[in-house]
Design an enzyme around this catalytic site. Structure first.
Site, short mmCIF file in Angstrom:
data_model
loop_
_atom_site.label_atom_id
_atom_site.label_comp_id
_atom_site.label_asym_id
_atom_site.label_seq_id
_atom_site.Cartn_x
_atom_site.Cartn_y
_atom_site.Cartn_z
N VAL A 15 0.38 6.04 -7.04
CA VAL A 15 1.28 6.74 -7.97
C VAL A 15 2.30 5.79 -8.56
O VAL A 15 2.58 5.83 -9.77
CB VAL A 15 1.97 7.92 -7.26
CG1 VAL A 15 2.90 8.65 -8.23
CG2 VAL A 15 0.93 8.88 -6.68
N ARG A 46 5.98 -2.50 0.65
CA ARG A 46 5.87 -3.22 1.93
C ARG A 46 5.20 -4.58 1.78
O ARG A 46 5.56 -5.53 2.46
CB ARG A 46 5.08 -2.36 2.92
CG ARG A 46 5.89 -1.24 3.53
CD ARG A 46 5.09 -0.44 4.55
NE ARG A 46 3.97 0.26 3.94
CZ ARG A 46 3.16 1.07 4.60
NH1 ARG A 46 3.32 1.24 5.90
NH2 ARG A 46 2.18 1.69 3.98
N LYS A 107 6.35 15.74 -0.95
CA LYS A 107 6.30 17.16 -0.59
C LYS A 107 6.72 17.40 0.85
O LYS A 107 7.39 18.39 1.15
CB LYS A 107 4.91 17.72 -0.84
CG LYS A 107 3.80 16.91 -0.19
CD LYS A 107 2.44 17.28 -0.72
CE LYS A 107 1.38 16.27 -0.25
NZ LYS A 107 1.49 14.97 -0.94
N GLY A 189 -12.60 7.92 0.65
CA GLY A 189 -11.16 7.71 0.60
C GLY A 189 -10.36 8.93 0.19
O GLY A 189 -9.19 8.82 -0.19
N ASP A 203 -0.79 19.68 4.41
CA ASP A 203 -0.39 19.18 3.10
C ASP A 203 -0.20 20.34 2.11
O ASP A 203 0.82 20.42 1.41
CB ASP A 203 -1.47 18.22 2.59
CG ASP A 203 -1.32 17.87 1.12
OD1 ASP A 203 -0.54 16.94 0.82
OD2 ASP A 203 -1.96 18.52 0.27
N LYS A 207 3.40 22.25 0.12
CA LYS A 207 3.52 22.65 -1.28
C LYS A 207 3.86 24.13 -1.41
O LYS A 207 4.69 24.53 -2.22
CB LYS A 207 2.23 22.31 -2.02
CG LYS A 207 1.87 20.84 -1.99
CD LYS A 207 0.46 20.59 -2.47
CE LYS A 207 0.05 19.14 -2.27
NZ LYS A 207 -1.37 18.89 -2.63
N GLY A 304 -4.30 11.77 -7.79
CA GLY A 304 -4.80 10.65 -8.58
C GLY A 304 -3.69 9.93 -9.30
O GLY A 304 -2.60 10.47 -9.53
#
Length: 429
Positions: A15, A46, A107, A189, A203, A207, A304
């Site tokens: 992102v 990092r 989130k 992935g 997850d 939201k 994405g």
């Protein structure tokens, strides 16, 4: 010309790099739409040496995200680190206290600590925007806080985890068992480092908790969400649901009732010809119902680089234009603590039973359902699953979750079940 809006980005994963690319590619367009230039001044991640497929040479690199959060030449701190605690939370709080506005896609942090962060931001006269935190590129936060501001929202529901939707639709299209598609998703992935965040419904529940707060003017309460993942959905369930005209989705539903706020995330059956039923692959969909506008359906990419970065940029442009809204759509001090309520709204249910192939087995099942006050709408018996067992599918008329729980507890005591019964709610959409 107005002074530029200066961005500091912490987190240069998918992102973060997407945001960099949009700023570089659309500099003139962003300036025209914002009324001022939008520039990146500092970045942090990092690993400084990683190849990120983007030119970062003109930005100051900071090894410590806190240095970006507190830098004098940063107006908006973009937090894309992730996690519900640690440096993500610390850097956001530092940025707010240093007079910065914040844009985040986090989130988990908002679902767990959203109230405290909202109070801090609003007390300091700063804003936190988070369009990218829910459903990727779908503009559901802005739709609810702005476009639907004149509505009393009655229900929010949706498919909010693209990985789960991919797994369920791939199981159907390829006829593959859950375990095989789970491994396929891992190889591609699609899964989080901790897969239970996806397939366990966590997850998506983060939201849903955020959307509930906006919809009903309540404090975010992630702990009150009833959560069930997709791990127990079998290829048999996928096929049987399809036979009856349904598809299975990991569906989040939030609604305010006289008993309190219901928030649930669970596998549900939806009509195959409904908008949610036709949602395939990794796409997300959120359905919002308002008393004035009726039902609106928002559909798009839920994750994405491009879609999520697009959502981040929408918040940046909003800040550049000078639009300043309370974090959850109304002042944090006015958000109420909702009474959590276990789901009680009646619904039809799908039940899959594996029965011993002997006389009287169906009669015992019907007796248990009748004792629980459950009426049968449809029943279908399939060919033998094994020499000694027969699959039976039941679709009930509308009934309560309590009645279903009573039946599920009583059915194994009949002595005619070969395996544990499976029940899934059928949601009206």
């Amino acid at each position: 010309m107005s002074s530029p809006l200066r961005l500091g980005i912490a987190g240069l994963g998918t992102v973060g790099i997407g945001v960099v690319k949009i700023v570089q590619k659309h500099a003139e367009l962003l300036s025209a739409r914002s009324g001022r230039p939008v520039e990146i001044t500092a970045v942090s991640a990092r690993n400084r040496t990683r190849n990120r497929d983007a030119d970062l040479s003109s930005y100051r690199w900071e090894d410590d995200p806190m240095a970006v959060a507190t830098a004098e030449d940063v107006d908006v701190f973009i937090e894309l680190i992730g996690g519900d605690a640690g440096i993500a939370r610390d850097s956001i709080e530092a940025a707010l206290r240093a007079g910065k506005d914040v844009v985040t896609a986090n989130k988990a942090l908002l679902a767990v600590h959203g109230q405290e962060l909202a109070e801090l931001a609003e007390g300091l006269g700063r804003v936190i925007r988070f369009e990218a935190a829910v459903a990727g590129g779908i503009p559901v936060i802005k739709a609810m806080t702005e476009s639907m501001a004149g509505n009393r929202i009655t229900r929010v529901m949706g498919v909010m985890n693209g990985t789960c939707n991919y797994i369920l639709t791939r199981m159907e299209s390829a006829g593959l068992p859950y375990e095989a598609v789970f491994e396929e998703a891992r190889q591609l992935g699609y899964l989080e480092a901790d897969p239970t965040l996806d397939v366990g419904g966590i997850d998506a529940s983060h939201k849903l908790a955020i959307l509930s707060s906006i919809a009903f003017g309540t404090r975010v309460d992630f702990d009150a969400v009833e959560i069930e993942g997709i791990e127990r959905v079998s290829i048999d369930d996928i096929r049987r649901a399809s036979d009856m005209g349904y598809r299975i989705k990991l569906l989040g539903v939030a609604q305010m009732t006289a008993r309190g706020l219901e928030q649930r995330m669970s596998p549900c059956l939806v009509p195959a010809d409904s908008p949610l039923g036709q949602l395939m692959g990794g796409t997300n969909m959120v359905v919002v119902e308002g008393d004035s506008v009726g039902q609106i359906v928002l559909r798009g990419a839920g994750a994405g680089e491009g879609p999520t970065a697009s959502a981040v940029m929408s918040d940046i442009v909003e800040i550049a234009r000078g639009l300043r809204l309370p974090v959850f759509g109304q002042p944090a001090g006015r958000l109420v603590s909702a009474q959590p309520a276990r789901t009680a709204v009646p619904a039809a249910y799908y039940m899959r039973l594996e029965l011993q192939d002997k006389p009287g087995a169906l009669a015992k099942v019907a007796a248990v359902l009748g004792d629980a006050g459950i009426s049968i709408d449809r029943m279908r018996q399939y060919g033998q699953h094994s020499p000694a067992s027969v699959p039976v599918l039941v679709v009930t008329h509308k009934t309560t979750p309590e009645a279903i729980d009573h039946a599920i507890e009583a059915l194994p005591k009949t002595g005619v079940l070969v395996s544990d019964p499976v029940e899934l709610r059928i949601e009206e959409v």
